[in-house]
Design a protein around this motif. Structure first.
Motif, PDB file in Angstrom:
ATOM      1  N   LYS A  14       0.821  -1.203   0.000  1.00  0.00           N
ATOM      2  CA  LYS A  14       0.000   0.000   0.000  1.00  0.00           C
ATOM      3  C   LYS A  14       0.860   1.259   0.000  1.00  0.00           C
ATOM      4  CE  LYS A  14      -4.009  -1.963   2.249  1.00  0.00           C
ATOM      5  NZ  LYS A  14      -4.882  -1.916   3.414  1.00  0.00           N
ATOM      6  N   ALA A  15       2.076   1.155   0.503  1.00  0.00           N
ATOM      7  CA  ALA A  15       2.935   2.333   0.607  1.00  0.00           C
ATOM      8  C   ALA A  15       3.356   2.859  -0.766  1.00  0.00           C
ATOM      9  CB  ALA A  15       4.177   1.996   1.422  1.00  0.00           C
ATOM     10  N   ARG A  16       3.332   1.991  -1.778  1.00  0.00           N
ATOM     11  CA  ARG A  16       3.785   2.390  -3.104  1.00  0.00           C
ATOM     12  C   ARG A  16       2.732   3.164  -3.885  1.00  0.00           C
ATOM     13  NH1 ARG A  16       5.974  -2.391  -6.583  1.00  0.00           N
ATOM     14  NH2 ARG A  16       6.511  -3.516  -4.746  1.00  0.00           N
ATOM     15  N   GLY A  17       1.493   3.067  -3.476  1.00  0.00           N
ATOM     16  CA  GLY A  17       0.442   3.718  -4.241  1.00  0.00           C
ATOM     17  C   GLY A  17      -0.039   2.814  -5.354  1.00  0.00           C
ATOM     18  N   LYS A  18      -0.722   3.388  -6.329  1.00  0.00           N
ATOM     19  CA  LYS A  18      -1.293   2.593  -7.408  1.00  0.00           C
ATOM     20  C   LYS A  18      -0.251   2.377  -8.498  1.00  0.00           C
ATOM     21  CE  LYS A  18      -5.332   2.327 -10.331  1.00  0.00           C
ATOM     22  NZ  LYS A  18      -6.571   2.945 -10.736  1.00  0.00           N
ATOM     23  N   ASP A  19      -0.068   1.124  -8.869  1.00  0.00           N
ATOM     24  CA  ASP A  19       0.877   0.796  -9.929  1.00  0.00           C
ATOM     25  C   ASP A  19       0.178   0.977 -11.271  1.00  0.00           C
ATOM     26  OD1 ASP A  19       3.241   0.093 -10.973  1.00  0.00           O
ATOM     27  OD2 ASP A  19       3.269  -1.954 -10.236  1.00  0.00           O
ATOM     28  N   VAL A  31      -3.264  -5.229 -17.334  1.00  0.00           N
ATOM     29  CA  VAL A  31      -2.856  -5.869 -16.090  1.00  0.00           C
ATOM     30  C   VAL A  31      -1.957  -4.904 -15.331  1.00  0.00           C
ATOM     31  CG1 VAL A  31      -1.768  -7.942 -15.136  1.00  0.00           C
ATOM     32  CG2 VAL A  31      -2.789  -8.032 -17.376  1.00  0.00           C
ATOM     33  N   PRO A  32      -2.040  -4.852 -13.976  1.00  0.00           N
ATOM     34  CA  PRO A  32      -1.064  -4.060 -13.223  1.00  0.00           C
ATOM     35  C   PRO A  32       0.353  -4.564 -13.490  1.00  0.00           C
ATOM     36  CG  PRO A  32      -2.844  -4.762 -11.802  1.00  0.00           C
ATOM     37  CD  PRO A  32      -3.032  -5.459 -13.103  1.00  0.00           C
ATOM     38  N   ARG A  33       1.306  -3.661 -13.569  1.00  0.00           N
ATOM     39  CA  ARG A  33       2.655  -4.029 -13.981  1.00  0.00           C
ATOM     40  C   ARG A  33       3.310  -5.024 -13.028  1.00  0.00           C
ATOM     41  NH1 ARG A  33       7.697  -2.954 -12.996  1.00  0.00           N
ATOM     42  NH2 ARG A  33       7.144  -1.494 -11.365  1.00  0.00           N
ATOM     43  N   PHE A  34       2.999  -4.946 -11.720  1.00  0.00           N
ATOM     44  CA  PHE A  34       3.654  -5.847 -10.769  1.00  0.00           C
ATOM     45  C   PHE A  34       3.171  -7.292 -10.915  1.00  0.00           C
ATOM     46  CE2 PHE A  34      -0.153  -4.688  -8.478  1.00  0.00           C
ATOM     47  CZ  PHE A  34      -0.485  -5.828  -7.778  1.00  0.00           C
ATOM     48  N   LYS A  35       2.050  -7.502 -11.597  1.00  0.00           N
ATOM     49  CA  LYS A  35       1.552  -8.866 -11.803  1.00  0.00           C
ATOM     50  C   LYS A  35       2.088  -9.494 -13.085  1.00  0.00           C
ATOM     51  CE  LYS A  35      -2.821  -8.897  -9.394  1.00  0.00           C
ATOM     52  NZ  LYS A  35      -4.253  -9.184  -9.514  1.00  0.00           N
ATOM     53  N   THR A  36       2.739  -8.730 -13.923  1.00  0.00           N
ATOM     54  CA  THR A  36       3.165  -9.246 -15.217  1.00  0.00           C
ATOM     55  C   THR A  36       4.488 -10.000 -15.108  1.00  0.00           C
ATOM     56  OG1 THR A  36       4.283  -7.181 -15.733  1.00  0.00           O
ATOM     57  CG2 THR A  36       2.023  -7.425 -16.499  1.00  0.00           C
ATOM     58  N   PHE A  37       4.739 -10.831 -16.094  1.00  0.00           N
ATOM     59  CA  PHE A  37       5.992 -11.554 -16.220  1.00  0.00           C
ATOM     60  C   PHE A  37       6.696 -11.041 -17.466  1.00  0.00           C
ATOM     61  CE2 PHE A  37       3.075 -14.281 -13.963  1.00  0.00           C
ATOM     62  CZ  PHE A  37       3.836 -14.674 -12.885  1.00  0.00           C
ATOM     63  N   VAL A  38       7.997 -10.835 -17.370  1.00  0.00           N
ATOM     64  CA  VAL A  38       8.753 -10.201 -18.438  1.00  0.00           C
ATOM     65  C   VAL A  38       9.507 -11.254 -19.239  1.00  0.00           C
ATOM     66  CG1 VAL A  38      10.585  -8.551 -18.962  1.00  0.00           C
ATOM     67  CG2 VAL A  38       9.008  -8.094 -17.105  1.00  0.00           C
ATOM     68  N   ALA A  39       9.407 -11.146 -20.553  1.00  0.00           N
ATOM     69  CA  ALA A  39      10.210 -11.961 -21.463  1.00  0.00           C
ATOM     70  C   ALA A  39      10.783 -10.999 -22.496  1.00  0.00           C
ATOM     71  CB  ALA A  39       9.366 -13.037 -22.133  1.00  0.00           C
ATOM     72  N   TYR A  40      11.833 -11.410 -23.162  1.00  0.00           N
ATOM     73  CA  TYR A  40      12.486 -10.556 -24.147  1.00  0.00           C
ATOM     74  C   TYR A  40      12.280 -11.113 -25.540  1.00  0.00           C
ATOM     75  CZ  TYR A  40      14.675  -8.238 -20.248  1.00  0.00           C
ATOM     76  OH  TYR A  40      14.881  -7.521 -19.095  1.00  0.00           O
ATOM     77  N   ARG A  41      11.871 -10.245 -26.459  1.00  0.00           N
ATOM     78  CA  ARG A  41      11.717 -10.620 -27.852  1.00  0.00           C
ATOM     79  C   ARG A  41      12.953 -10.177 -28.607  1.00  0.00           C
ATOM     80  NH1 ARG A  41       5.721  -8.546 -29.523  1.00  0.00           N
ATOM     81  NH2 ARG A  41       4.540 -10.089 -28.371  1.00  0.00           N
TER      82      ARG A  41
END
Length: 91
Positions: A14-19, A31-41
């Motif tokens: 909660k301290a970070r605010g809204k992502d 999707v909120p960014r903190f829930k995503t998974f990163v892959a590289y193309r």
């Protein structure tokens, strides 16, 4: 409804605010960014080709792609298991 075979650990406080929201590159869902998974193309070249052409003559761009949990499971970026094991995937 059955439980997922792994534990989702999202580090949102909660301290970070809204992502901010990002678009999933697989399905287009917001999707909120903190829930995503990163892959590289990008391209991954064979070592023999790089040696023949020369490293200075090759320019390859890597693009960061965000995937929602559903697409990450389907593409194999996240493996079901303890704490959702991640692996480095080039798509």
């Amino acid at each position: 409804m059955s439980k997922a075979p792994y534990v989702r650990e999202y580090k949102q406080s909660k301290a970070r605010g809204k992502d901010y929201m990002v678009r999933c590159d697989g399905c287009g869902r917001k999707v909120p960014r903190f829930k995503t998974f990163v892959a590289y193309r990008g391209l991954k070249l064979d070592y023999d080709i790089v040696r023949m052409v020369g490293r200075k003559n090759i320019s390859i761009t890597r693009v960061k792609a965000y995937y929602c949990p559903k697409c990450a499971r389907n593409l194999g970026i996240v493996q079901p298991g303890k704490l959702g094991r991640r692996k480095d995937v080039w798509i």
